[in-house]
Design an enzyme around this catalytic site. Structure first.
Site, PDB file in Angstrom:
ATOM      1  N   CYS A  10       0.870  -1.189   0.000  1.00 47.91           N
ATOM      2  CA  CYS A  10       0.000   0.000   0.000  1.00 47.91           C
ATOM      3  C   CYS A  10       0.903   1.236   0.000  1.00 47.91           C
ATOM      4  CB  CYS A  10      -0.993  -0.027   1.159  1.00 47.91           C
ATOM      5  SG  CYS A  10      -0.256  -0.044   2.798  1.00 47.91           S
ATOM      6  N   ASN A  13       2.245   1.338   4.382  1.00 47.12           N
ATOM      7  CA  ASN A  13       2.530   0.050   5.042  1.00 47.12           C
ATOM      8  C   ASN A  13       2.201   0.085   6.541  1.00 47.12           C
ATOM      9  OD1 ASN A  13       5.440  -2.114   5.609  1.00 47.12           O
ATOM     10  ND2 ASN A  13       3.350  -2.697   5.197  1.00 47.12           N
ATOM     11  N   CYS A  15      -1.546   0.758   7.372  1.00 49.97           N
ATOM     12  CA  CYS A  15      -3.000   0.535   7.479  1.00 49.97           C
ATOM     13  C   CYS A  15      -3.442  -0.707   6.713  1.00 49.97           C
ATOM     14  CB  CYS A  15      -3.772   1.756   6.967  1.00 49.97           C
ATOM     15  SG  CYS A  15      -3.495   3.249   7.949  1.00 49.97           S
ATOM     16  N   ARG A  16      -3.439  -0.634   5.376  1.00 52.29           N
ATOM     17  CA  ARG A  16      -4.041  -1.702   4.579  1.00 52.29           C
ATOM     18  C   ARG A  16      -3.160  -2.926   4.404  1.00 52.29           C
ATOM     19  NH1 ARG A  16      -5.252   2.136  -0.364  1.00 52.29           N
ATOM     20  NH2 ARG A  16      -3.374   3.044   0.576  1.00 52.29           N
ATOM     21  N   SER A  17      -1.917  -2.736   3.947  1.00 56.40           N
ATOM     22  CA  SER A  17      -1.110  -3.933   3.621  1.00 56.40           C
ATOM     23  C   SER A  17      -0.768  -4.781   4.844  1.00 56.40           C
ATOM     24  CB  SER A  17       0.141  -3.567   2.800  1.00 56.40           C
ATOM     25  OG  SER A  17       0.996  -2.698   3.482  1.00 56.40           O
ATOM     26  N   ASP A 125      -8.240   3.717   0.961  1.00 52.16           N
ATOM     27  CA  ASP A 125      -7.354   4.109   2.048  1.00 52.16           C
ATOM     28  C   ASP A 125      -8.183   4.547   3.262  1.00 52.16           C
ATOM     29  OD1 ASP A 125      -5.405   5.148   3.661  1.00 52.16           O
ATOM     30  OD2 ASP A 125      -4.445   6.328   2.094  1.00 52.16           O
TER      31      ASP A 125
HETATM   32  P1  4NP Z   1      -1.813   2.759   4.038  1.00 53.30           P
HETATM   33  O1  4NP Z   1      -2.474   4.100   4.630  1.00 53.30           O
HETATM   34  O2  4NP Z   1      -1.246   3.113   2.707  1.00 53.30           O
HETATM   35  O3  4NP Z   1      -2.983   1.833   3.950  1.00 53.30           O
HETATM   36  O4  4NP Z   1      -0.779   2.312   5.044  1.00 53.30           O
HETATM   37  C1  4NP Z   1      -1.740   5.287   4.751  1.00 53.30           C
HETATM   38  C2  4NP Z   1      -0.896   5.462   5.821  1.00 53.30           C
HETATM   39  C3  4NP Z   1      -0.202   6.640   5.951  1.00 53.30           C
HETATM   40  C4  4NP Z   1      -0.344   7.633   5.004  1.00 53.30           C
HETATM   41  C5  4NP Z   1      -1.187   7.449   3.925  1.00 53.30           C
HETATM   42  C6  4NP Z   1      -1.873   6.270   3.791  1.00 53.30           C
HETATM   43  N1  4NP Z   1       0.370   8.846   5.157  1.00 53.30           N
HETATM   44  O5  4NP Z   1       0.134   9.767   4.346  1.00 53.30           O
HETATM   45  O6  4NP Z   1       1.211   8.967   6.047  1.00 53.30           O
END
Ligand code: 4NP
Length: 157
Positions: A10, A13, A15-17, A125
């Protein structure tokens, strides 16, 4: 069956992955598949960090502890090491393509493309929303994880 290596990707790294990694590891174990599973972000914002507390809480609801996971960034070598590299959304796919060395072995796809009837759908997201968004994320990545298990079982029969 030789060990299949799967990398979920993602943006951050956190939240989703990590949830996809957890859901797939559990589903593969239930199916008796010999797999190695990791996750990574295309960005370096959260390298070395544990998953978002909302992801840790969501995984705990499914009796999985992901608090020991640590963020890392996708790298070109991953395309040689992993059999599958699975992104969560279209933006991830663009970012993954930018790192792809082109001569790796990995099958690269968007996760929900593996789910019959869900082709083209993104795992949204949940970062900017509330905790309920993480339950949606879990349900989506669980569907993808189960579909990947089915693909791997088919491939090896
Ligand atoms: P992820 O979510 O891609 O599912 O881990 C996010 C986590 C952090 C950020 C964006 C998306 N960020 O902008 O820091």
């Amino acid at each position: 069956m030789s060990k299949i290596k799967v990398l979920f990707v993602c943006l951050g790294n956190i939240c989703r992955s990590p949830l996809a990694e957890a859901a797939f590891r559990a589903a593969a174990q239930d199916a008796g598949l010999d797999v190695e599973v990791e996750s990574a972000g295309t960005a370096n914002y959260h390298v070395g960090e544990r998953p978002d507390p909302r992801s840790i809480a969501e995984a705990r609801k499914h009796d999985i502890d992901i608090s020991g996971y640590r963020g890392r960034q996708l790298q070109a070598a991953d395309f040689h090491e992993f059999d599958y590299i699975l992104g969560m959304d279209a933006s991830n796919m663009t970012n993954i393509a930018a790192v792809d060395p082109g001569d790796g072995k990995a099958h690269v796809a968007m996760l929900l493309d593996l789910v019959p009837g869900q082709q083209g759908r993104e795992v949204a997201d949940p970062w900017y929303g509330g905790p309920e968004g993480f339950t949606t994320t879990w349900n989506e990545v669980k569907a993808g994880a189960d579909a990947l298990v089915a693909v791997l079982i088919n491939e090896n029969n």
